[in-house]
Design a protein around this motif. Structure first.
Motif, mmCIF file in Angstrom:
data_model
loop_
_atom_site.group_PDB
_atom_site.id
_atom_site.type_symbol
_atom_site.label_atom_id
_atom_site.label_comp_id
_atom_site.label_asym_id
_atom_site.label_seq_id
_atom_site.Cartn_x
_atom_site.Cartn_y
_atom_site.Cartn_z
ATOM 1 N N GLU A 91 0.821 -1.220 0.000
ATOM 2 C CA GLU A 91 0.000 0.000 0.000
ATOM 3 C C GLU A 91 0.852 1.266 0.000
ATOM 4 O O GLU A 91 0.349 2.349 -0.271
ATOM 5 C CB GLU A 91 -0.946 0.003 1.194
ATOM 6 N N THR A 92 2.155 1.135 0.268
ATOM 7 C CA THR A 92 3.058 2.299 0.202
ATOM 8 C C THR A 92 3.620 2.497 -1.199
ATOM 9 O O THR A 92 4.439 3.403 -1.410
ATOM 10 C CB THR A 92 4.233 2.143 1.183
ATOM 11 N N ASN A 93 3.186 1.678 -2.141
ATOM 12 C CA ASN A 93 3.692 1.726 -3.509
ATOM 13 C C ASN A 93 3.624 3.137 -4.100
ATOM 14 O O ASN A 93 2.582 3.781 -4.074
ATOM 15 C CB ASN A 93 2.847 0.768 -4.363
ATOM 16 N N ARG A 94 4.769 3.646 -4.569
ATOM 17 C CA ARG A 94 4.883 4.927 -5.253
ATOM 18 C C ARG A 94 4.720 6.132 -4.325
ATOM 19 O O ARG A 94 4.641 7.263 -4.786
ATOM 20 C CB ARG A 94 3.891 5.030 -6.420
ATOM 21 N N LYS A 95 4.661 5.889 -3.023
ATOM 22 C CA LYS A 95 4.550 6.988 -2.065
ATOM 23 C C LYS A 95 5.928 7.336 -1.511
ATOM 24 O O LYS A 95 6.851 6.515 -1.526
ATOM 25 C CB LYS A 95 3.602 6.616 -0.913
ATOM 26 N N GLY A 98 8.053 4.955 0.488
ATOM 27 C CA GLY A 98 7.462 3.634 0.297
ATOM 28 C C GLY A 98 8.198 2.871 -0.788
ATOM 29 O O GLY A 98 9.257 3.292 -1.269
ATOM 30 N N ILE A 99 7.643 1.727 -1.191
ATOM 31 C CA ILE A 99 8.289 0.939 -2.230
ATOM 32 C C ILE A 99 8.091 1.600 -3.597
ATOM 33 O O ILE A 99 7.135 2.353 -3.807
ATOM 34 C CB ILE A 99 7.777 -0.519 -2.251
ATOM 35 N N SER A 100 8.982 1.310 -4.500
ATOM 36 C CA SER A 100 8.934 1.889 -5.840
ATOM 37 C C SER A 100 7.855 1.220 -6.679
ATOM 38 O O SER A 100 7.512 0.054 -6.456
ATOM 39 C CB SER A 100 10.295 1.720 -6.519
ATOM 40 N N GLY A 101 7.337 1.954 -7.662
ATOM 41 C CA GLY A 101 6.383 1.372 -8.590
ATOM 42 C C GLY A 101 7.038 0.492 -9.631
ATOM 43 O O GLY A 101 6.349 -0.130 -10.452
ATOM 44 N N PHE A 102 8.362 0.415 -9.623
ATOM 45 C CA PHE A 102 9.112 -0.364 -10.601
ATOM 46 C C PHE A 102 10.110 -1.264 -9.883
ATOM 47 O O PHE A 102 10.495 -0.983 -8.748
ATOM 48 C CB PHE A 102 9.870 0.567 -11.556
ATOM 49 N N GLY A 391 6.931 13.248 -9.956
ATOM 50 C CA GLY A 391 6.151 12.663 -8.868
ATOM 51 C C GLY A 391 6.374 11.187 -8.658
ATOM 52 O O GLY A 391 7.507 10.713 -8.552
ATOM 53 N N ASN A 392 5.279 10.429 -8.628
ATOM 54 C CA ASN A 392 5.278 9.085 -8.069
ATOM 55 C C ASN A 392 6.009 8.027 -8.886
ATOM 56 O O ASN A 392 6.280 6.937 -8.386
ATOM 57 C CB ASN A 392 3.840 8.637 -7.824
ATOM 58 N N GLU A 573 13.884 10.246 -5.510
ATOM 59 C CA GLU A 573 13.002 9.078 -5.541
ATOM 60 C C GLU A 573 11.551 9.483 -5.812
ATOM 61 O O GLU A 573 11.259 10.592 -6.211
ATOM 62 C CB GLU A 573 13.136 8.309 -4.225
ATOM 63 N N HIS A 574 10.637 8.561 -5.551
ATOM 64 C CA HIS A 574 9.230 8.767 -5.855
ATOM 65 C C HIS A 574 8.507 9.425 -4.685
ATOM 66 O O HIS A 574 8.895 9.285 -3.529
ATOM 67 C CB HIS A 574 8.565 7.430 -6.191
ATOM 68 N N GLY A 575 7.430 10.108 -5.009
ATOM 69 C CA GLY A 575 6.613 10.788 -4.010
ATOM 70 C C GLY A 575 5.758 11.832 -4.704
ATOM 71 O O GLY A 575 5.904 12.092 -5.899
#
Length: 602
Positions: A91-95, A98-102, A391-392, A573-575
């Motif tokens: 649920e932390t994906n791309r936040k 959190g974990i990366s979307g890739f 962003g994310n 990173e992502h966020g």
């Protein structure tokens, strides 16, 4: 949501303890889990739903992470992440944090290669396979999963071409769903379509001609067939390719029916599948739509205008021109190098070519920008979308290097509009014909201006503008980051941290508009007036706008201080974009703090 089996899978080893008959339930659980999370947290949906069975079969059949699995692009790797120990944090994906979307090497031993752009998987997996041979490990498996849109890229063919003259233990899985983000295009798509419906003549199989063992096509949602195919392929030496047919968005009807929309749909109702409505009625337009609609407007008046994009007609909004003038707007697939060289070729014949490419993707065509366009001084218009922090999607997608890597190229004009109206007028200016190629960069998302469809007016190349007068300090901005600057100056004016002798700080703001050529006349006036200058850009601080100002200031023997703000010398990173602006020190708050610190110190 019934996820009993999935809740007990914390690694592929747990998955492999199940019987083959239980994998159907795992697939059901995994699909529901992805839909449940992405419906509220957002992310890439359709691609991951389409490879649920394939993902399960891969981790069930192969000894990951000892066997090396490489995903291409990574949009489809959500199921992979969930099965490899990241279910509880998915649920932390791309936040932020959190974990990366890739897939990302530092995140998991199961992520063997970091990906974000397409068409790298075959080369990377082949490199791993050759390394295993050099070490004497002839039993390790090396698997690359690549889509039909990605395999059409030049780099993928380069990998196939090399692999075919090796005896490397490489398995390429062609995940064929006839779509990337937008529908796949080109002659290879036609070939694969024929193969799907049984028209594959064995004599002219492209893959076999490259010395690959070819199997398929098979149903990529049929777990028993996938498991059987993988067991057979394990025992075949040398490079081989399995052609599997999948459906993007599988398991969610709306995602199957509208695969473009559900690539990354935002928030949606997980029960009905309907995308939750957004009230965009009174919001400013997206920069990509300002580009797309303005280009369409210009194309209606000028038959010599053509548009090109590498696989991003929807994302870049070139779709508007493609719908109106299909013979003058081209989606060339995931082929940035080809897109730029194609644009150069058309420019030699008098066409006014607008080449729309995301900033981070233009990096892959750098040689063509220099050799095919700039050296020949061809007036191609590069419309660089997604510039700055996006962003994310994270480090692979941030468009922060373009100012620095383009600034050193002779003959190239570089412009960055501060708002939608400036973007519109720059496009119009470029359509009139320039003596040089021009790069116009603009960000992802919406601007600040509602009524941007103003009458066309040409802008003078290399001329900036004063947005606000002042005498204590000058802020020089380039591009849409000007909005953050204006807001920070407004807040300082209302609540100063310290007063000067006249009762308040007096801060000037200049929008340079052009990185190349710089407005030397305006800069000389600024150098005469201000002892303190801040440069702000939403690009890397090394080699970009700030350095250009410093270089010119040195030639003018400027004695004051110049402070550079921009993306620091690290990968971001992502966020959320606002969070990342804060981290990079270019948010409204951080700009205000920097201005006040300098003024109070001075």
């Amino acid at each position: 949501m019934s996820t009993v089996l999935l809740s007990n899978i914390n690694s592929p080893e747990d998955l492999r303890r199940l019987s083959p008959d239980q994998l159907h339930q795992v697939a059901k659980d995994l699909r529901e889990f992805i839909i449940d999370i992405v419906s509220t947290k957002e992310g890439h949906l359709g691609a991951s739903l389409g490879v649920v069975e394939l993902t399960i079969a891969l981790h069930y059949s192969f000894d990951t992470p000892n066997d090396l699995l490489v995903w291409d692009v990574g949009h489809q790797a959500y199921g992979h992440k969930i099965l490899t120990g990241r279910r509880e944090v998915f649920e932390t994906n791309r936040k932020l944090n959190g974990i990366s979307g890739f897939p990302k090497r530092e995140e998991s031993i199961y992520d063997t290669f970091g990906v974000g752009h397409s068409s790298t998987s075959i080369s990377a997996a082949l490199g791993m396979a050759i390394s295993s041979q050099l070490k004497g490990d002839f039993h390790k498996q090396h698997i690359a999963v690549i889509g039909d849109a990605s395999i059409a890229s030049g780099m993928a063919f380069e990998g196939l071409n090399h692999a075919g003259v090796t005896n490397a233990n490489l398995l390429v899985i062609l995940n064929d769903n006839a779509i990337g983000i937008d529908p796949s295009v080109g002659a290879l798509k036609t070939y694969l379509t024929k193969a799907k419906i049984g028209q594959k003549p064995s004599q002219d199989n492209i893959i076999e001609a490259l010395n690959f063992h070819y199997e398929g096509p098979i149903d990529g949602h049929d777990l028993p067939k996938l498991l059987k195919a993988f067991e057979n392929l394990k025992n075949i030496k040398g490079p081989k390719l399995l052609h599997v047919i999948t459906k993007k968005g599988k398991g969610l009807k709306q995602a199957e029916d509208d695969q473009v929309k559900y690539h990354a749909p935002g928030k949606f109702d997980k029960t009905t599948g309907e995308v939750l409505p957004k009230n965009n009625e009174h919001l400013p337009a997206k920069f990509q739509d300002v580009f797309g609609l303005t280009l369409l407007e210009l194309a209606k008046k000028n038959d010599s205008i053509v548009g090109i994009t590498p696989a991003m007609p929807t994302g870049s909004s070139l779709k508007y021109m493609m719908e109106a003038f299909p013979d003058r707007a081209f989606d060339v697939g995931i082929a940035e190098q080809h897109a730029v060289a194609l644009a150069a070729g058309m420019a030699t014949q008098g066409h006014k070519v607008f080449c729309a490419i995301y900033s981070t993707f233009l990096q892959r065509a750098y040689d063509q920008v220099i050799h095919d366009v700039a050296i020949q001084n061809l007036p191609v218009v590069f419309c660089i979308d997604r510039a700055g922090l996006v962003g994310n999607d994270g480090a692979t997608h941030h468009g922060v290097f373009d100012l620095a890597y383009l600034r050193c190229i002779p003959n190239l004009i570089i412009a960055a509009p501060a708002d939608a109206i400036e973007l519109r007028q720059l496009l119009y200016t470029a359509s009139l014909g320039l003596d040089h190629p021009i790069a116009i960069r603009y960000p992802r998302g919406r601007g600040e201006i509602l009524d941007w469809k103003v009458d066309f007016k040409p802008l003078q190349v290399g001329k900036g503008r004063k947005l606000q007068g002042g005498k204590d300090l000058a802020v020089l901005s380039l591009g849409s980051i000007a909005n953050n600057v204006s807001k920070s100056i407004e807040t300082i004016g209302s609540k100063p941290a310290r007063l000067n002798h006249e009762g308040e700080f007096s801060i000037a703001h200049f929008d340079l508009r052009f990185l190349k050529p710089l407005d030397h006349e305006l800069l000389k006036e600024i150098f005469k007036t201000f002892d303190q200058i801040i440069t702000i850009e939403d690009g890397v601080v090394k080699g970009g706008f700030g350095d250009a100002i410093l270089e010119y200031a040195q030639t003018c023997n400027y004695k004051g201080k110049i402070h550079k703000l921009g993306i620091p010398d690290q990968f971001i990173e992502h966020g959320d974009t606002n969070e990342l602006h804060e981290l990079a020190g270019i948010s409204t708050k951080k700009i205000k703090e920097k201005i006040l610190f300098i003024l109070n110190q001075s």
